[in-house]
Enzyme design. Structure first.
Site, short mmCIF file in Angstrom:
data_model
loop_
_atom_site.label_atom_id
_atom_site.label_comp_id
_atom_site.label_asym_id
_atom_site.label_seq_id
_atom_site.Cartn_x
_atom_site.Cartn_y
_atom_site.Cartn_z
N GLU A 108 35.33 64.21 -58.25
CA GLU A 108 34.73 63.03 -57.60
C GLU A 108 34.79 61.85 -58.57
O GLU A 108 34.42 61.98 -59.75
CB GLU A 108 33.29 63.34 -57.20
CG GLU A 108 32.61 62.14 -56.53
CD GLU A 108 31.34 62.51 -55.77
OE1 GLU A 108 31.35 63.55 -55.07
OE2 GLU A 108 30.35 61.78 -55.89
N GLU A 160 32.90 71.47 -58.18
CA GLU A 160 32.93 70.00 -58.22
C GLU A 160 32.19 69.53 -59.47
O GLU A 160 30.96 69.43 -59.48
CB GLU A 160 32.28 69.45 -56.95
CG GLU A 160 32.44 67.95 -56.81
CD GLU A 160 31.85 67.40 -55.51
OE1 GLU A 160 32.05 68.00 -54.45
OE2 GLU A 160 31.17 66.36 -55.58
N HIS A 187 31.59 60.97 -60.34
CA HIS A 187 31.19 62.00 -61.32
C HIS A 187 32.00 61.86 -62.60
O HIS A 187 31.48 62.06 -63.70
CB HIS A 187 31.40 63.41 -60.75
CG HIS A 187 30.60 63.72 -59.52
ND1 HIS A 187 30.64 64.95 -58.90
CD2 HIS A 187 29.74 62.96 -58.79
CE1 HIS A 187 29.84 64.93 -57.84
NE2 HIS A 187 29.29 63.73 -57.76
N ASP A 217 24.92 58.29 -59.35
CA ASP A 217 25.98 58.60 -58.40
C ASP A 217 25.76 57.77 -57.13
O ASP A 217 25.06 58.19 -56.22
CB ASP A 217 25.90 60.11 -58.09
CG ASP A 217 27.14 60.63 -57.38
OD1 ASP A 217 28.11 59.88 -57.25
OD2 ASP A 217 27.11 61.80 -56.96
N ASP A 237 33.23 60.91 -49.98
CA ASP A 237 31.84 61.26 -50.28
C ASP A 237 31.13 59.93 -50.56
O ASP A 237 30.78 59.61 -51.69
CB ASP A 237 31.78 62.22 -51.48
CG ASP A 237 30.41 62.85 -51.64
OD1 ASP A 237 29.47 62.38 -50.98
OD2 ASP A 237 30.29 63.80 -52.43
N ASP A 289 36.94 63.87 -54.18
CA ASP A 289 35.90 63.12 -53.47
C ASP A 289 36.08 61.67 -53.88
O ASP A 289 35.80 61.29 -55.03
CB ASP A 289 34.49 63.62 -53.83
CG ASP A 289 34.03 64.76 -52.93
OD1 ASP A 289 34.86 65.25 -52.14
OD2 ASP A 289 32.85 65.14 -53.02
N HIS A 299 28.04 70.24 -45.19
CA HIS A 299 27.15 71.27 -45.75
C HIS A 299 26.54 71.99 -44.54
O HIS A 299 26.29 71.36 -43.51
CB HIS A 299 25.96 70.67 -46.50
CG HIS A 299 26.29 69.90 -47.74
ND1 HIS A 299 26.54 68.55 -47.73
CD2 HIS A 299 26.35 70.28 -49.04
CE1 HIS A 299 26.75 68.14 -48.96
NE2 HIS A 299 26.65 69.16 -49.78
N ASP A 348 27.94 56.56 -54.87
CA ASP A 348 28.75 56.89 -53.69
C ASP A 348 29.13 55.65 -52.88
O ASP A 348 29.05 55.65 -51.65
CB ASP A 348 28.00 57.89 -52.79
CG ASP A 348 27.73 59.21 -53.49
OD1 ASP A 348 28.63 59.66 -54.23
OD2 ASP A 348 26.65 59.78 -53.31
N ASP A 379 23.73 70.11 -43.00
CA ASP A 379 24.04 68.83 -42.32
C ASP A 379 24.23 69.04 -40.83
O ASP A 379 23.90 68.18 -40.03
CB ASP A 379 25.36 68.21 -42.82
CG ASP A 379 25.41 67.99 -44.30
OD1 ASP A 379 24.36 67.76 -44.89
OD2 ASP A 379 26.54 68.03 -44.86
C1 XLS Z 1 26.84 65.17 -55.15
C2 XLS Z 1 28.06 65.77 -54.68
C3 XLS Z 1 27.96 66.42 -53.30
C4 XLS Z 1 29.09 67.38 -53.10
C5 XLS Z 1 28.90 68.35 -51.98
O1 XLS Z 1 26.82 64.36 -56.07
O2 XLS Z 1 29.07 64.81 -54.71
O3 XLS Z 1 27.91 65.44 -52.32
O4 XLS Z 1 30.29 66.70 -52.87
O5 XLS Z 1 27.80 69.18 -52.18
NI NI Z 2 30.97 65.07 -53.88
NI NI Z 3 28.55 63.06 -55.93
#
Ligand code: XLS
Ligand code: NI
Ligand code: NI
Length: 442
Positions: A270, A234, A273, A309, A341, A298, A103, A311, A106
């Site tokens: 993702e 996404e 998600h 979420d 991710d 992702d 991003h 991750d 980041d």
């Molecule tokens: C958040 C998203 C984010 C996107 C990028 O849940 O996964 O990390 O991948 O903005």
């Molecule tokens: Ni993501």
């Molecule tokens: Ni995410």
């Protein structure tokens, strides 16, 4: 070269399944050829900048825990950003990840004005370009963070105030230009707060219309600057907002169709998600290929008992095998890839834990690729599916699909004939079959 990861001296190498070295790959062998392509070409791994280098472990109940000297640095913001970038590229190189994703916020500190932010960003894009040339690491995608700053609390493109829309447009314009300059393979738009917390103050139709307008502007700009990568939405059903407009692949597909954006935008799916939207990972991939909108992945995972979420790094070979199977069946990645991710658990505070997370995840994906490609090559599932639907190639099936019969004719036929007998769907047999492909990989 920086030395933030001193306990990992060598680049991580493939040592094979019998290796006990925790800093080696047991399955990911970049040059190994599987179904006509190398593992590296199939998997196109990317490391994400935000969780791995820009997050210190803070959660809503506690402050940062992770040993990340480049974040908790006393240096001036741009110098700290350069240190962070040096740490990131040291990591990419040692891990042997071909791609990364970022991003705007980041990699580059925000200033007091947009002009200051843009100046910082320009400095850091120069810096990234130099690191990329030095290490050969490529950019899988760039994206603008349109959800953290308070100005975006009510959304970016869907904000009730057009001033916020304009600010978001400025940010995406800068970030898409930078992604283009760095030869990014794709550009992502995650609609973090493009949704609502309550319908009581939300004009949903206006918000969705404005989101479409925003996306049309992004498409126009992409064409204007000659960016060749895919633009990716996404899908995510909720979190941080109660409801997000890009809920799942089916909702995104309908949105693109409704607003005449099909063929211009694709999806970055993702895993976590997909789970949040109540679907299997494999379901989302298959839906995307069916709709012609598949783009990128992702790769991460959630937790069965925690409903947000999380991750986590992908560790389930079964879930990932079924996902890789759909990716291969659909023809594989073009410009997309597998972006991790993923973030460390808050107690995994050591810097080298980042290696363990990524090594395990890359091995999981490599194992899944092997199992999925063997399943596809043997036609293990495809043959059974063709058998299951064989009737649709017969006389009755083609009459129905060709519409040369109708309800009344089907009633007469059913009155005259014997009642049809159901056959077994054999789900358990198929589950055992998938398990065998996973056991047998070598
Ligand atoms: C958040 C998203 C984010 C996107 C990028 O849940 O996964 O990390 O991948 O903005
Ligand atoms: Ni993501
Ligand atoms: Ni995410």
């Amino acid at each position: 070269m920086s030395s933030f990861f001193t306990t990992v001296a060598e680049p991580i190498r493939y040592e094979g399944p019998d290796s006990d070295n925790p800093l080696a790959f047991r399955w990911y062998d970049a040059e190994r050829v599987v179904a006509g392509k190398t593992m590296a070409e199939h998997l196109r791994f990317a490391v994400c900048y935000w969780h791995s280098f820009a997050w210190d472990g803070a959660d809503i109940f506690g402050r940062g825990t992770l040993d990340r000297p480049w974040i908790n640095s006393d240096a001036a913001p741009l110098d700290a950003a350069k240190q962070k970038m040096a740490a990131a590229f040291e990591f990419f190189e040692k891990l042997g990840a071909p791609f990364y994703c970022f991003h705007d916020v980041d990699i580059s500190p925000e200033g007091d004005t947009f002009a200051e932010t843009a100046d910082n960003f320009a400095v850091m894009i120069d810096e990234a370009e130099a690191h990329m040339a030095r290490t050969g690491t490529e950019l899988l995608w760039g994206t603008a963070n349109l959800f953290s700053h308070p100005r975006y609390m009510g959304g970016a493109a869907t904000n009730p105030d057009p001033e916020m829309f304009a600010y978001a447009a400025a940010q995406v314009c800068q970030c898409l230009d930078a992604t283009n300059r760095l030869n990014g393979a794709n550009y992502v738009l995650w609609g973090g707060r493009e949704g609502y917390d309550t319908m009581l103050h939300t004009d949903m139709k206006r918000e969705r219309d404005n989101l479409a307008t925003f996306l049309h502007m992004v498409v126009e700009h992409k064409k204007k600057i000659g960016f060749e990568g895919m633009l990716l939405l996404e899908p995510k059903p909720m979190e941080p907002t109660k409801h997000q407009y890009d809920y799942d692949v089916a909702a995104v597909h309908a949105f693109l169709q409704h607003y005449d954006l099909l063929g211009e935008l694709f999806v970055n799916i993702e895993v976590n998600h997909a789970t949040l939207s109540g679907h299997d990972f494999a379901h989302e991939i298959a839906s995307a290929f069916d709709a012609g909108v598949f783009g990128s992945i992702d790769a991460n995972s959630g937790d069965d008992r925690l409903g947000w979420d999380l991750d986590r790094f992908p560790m389930s070979t079964e879930v990932m095998t079924l996902g890789m199977y759909e990716i291969l069946r659909g023809g594989g990645f073009t410009s997309g890839g597998l972006n991790f991710d993923t973030k460390m658990r808050r107690q995994s505070i050591a810097r080298d834990d980042l290696f363990h997370g990524h090594i395990g995840a890359m091995d999981t994906m490599a194992k899944s690729l092997l199992a999925a490609s063997a399943m596809l090559e043997d036609g293990a599932l495809t043959n059974l599916i063709s058998e299951r639907y064989a009737g649709w190639d017969g006389e009755l099936g083609t009459q129905i699909t060709g519409r040369s019969t109708d309800l009344a004719a089907l009633r007469d036929r059913t009155l005259a004939g014997a009642d049809p007998a159901p056959v077994s769907g054999r789900q358990e047999l198929l589950e055992n079959l998938v398990a065998r492909y996973i056991e047998r990989i070598a």
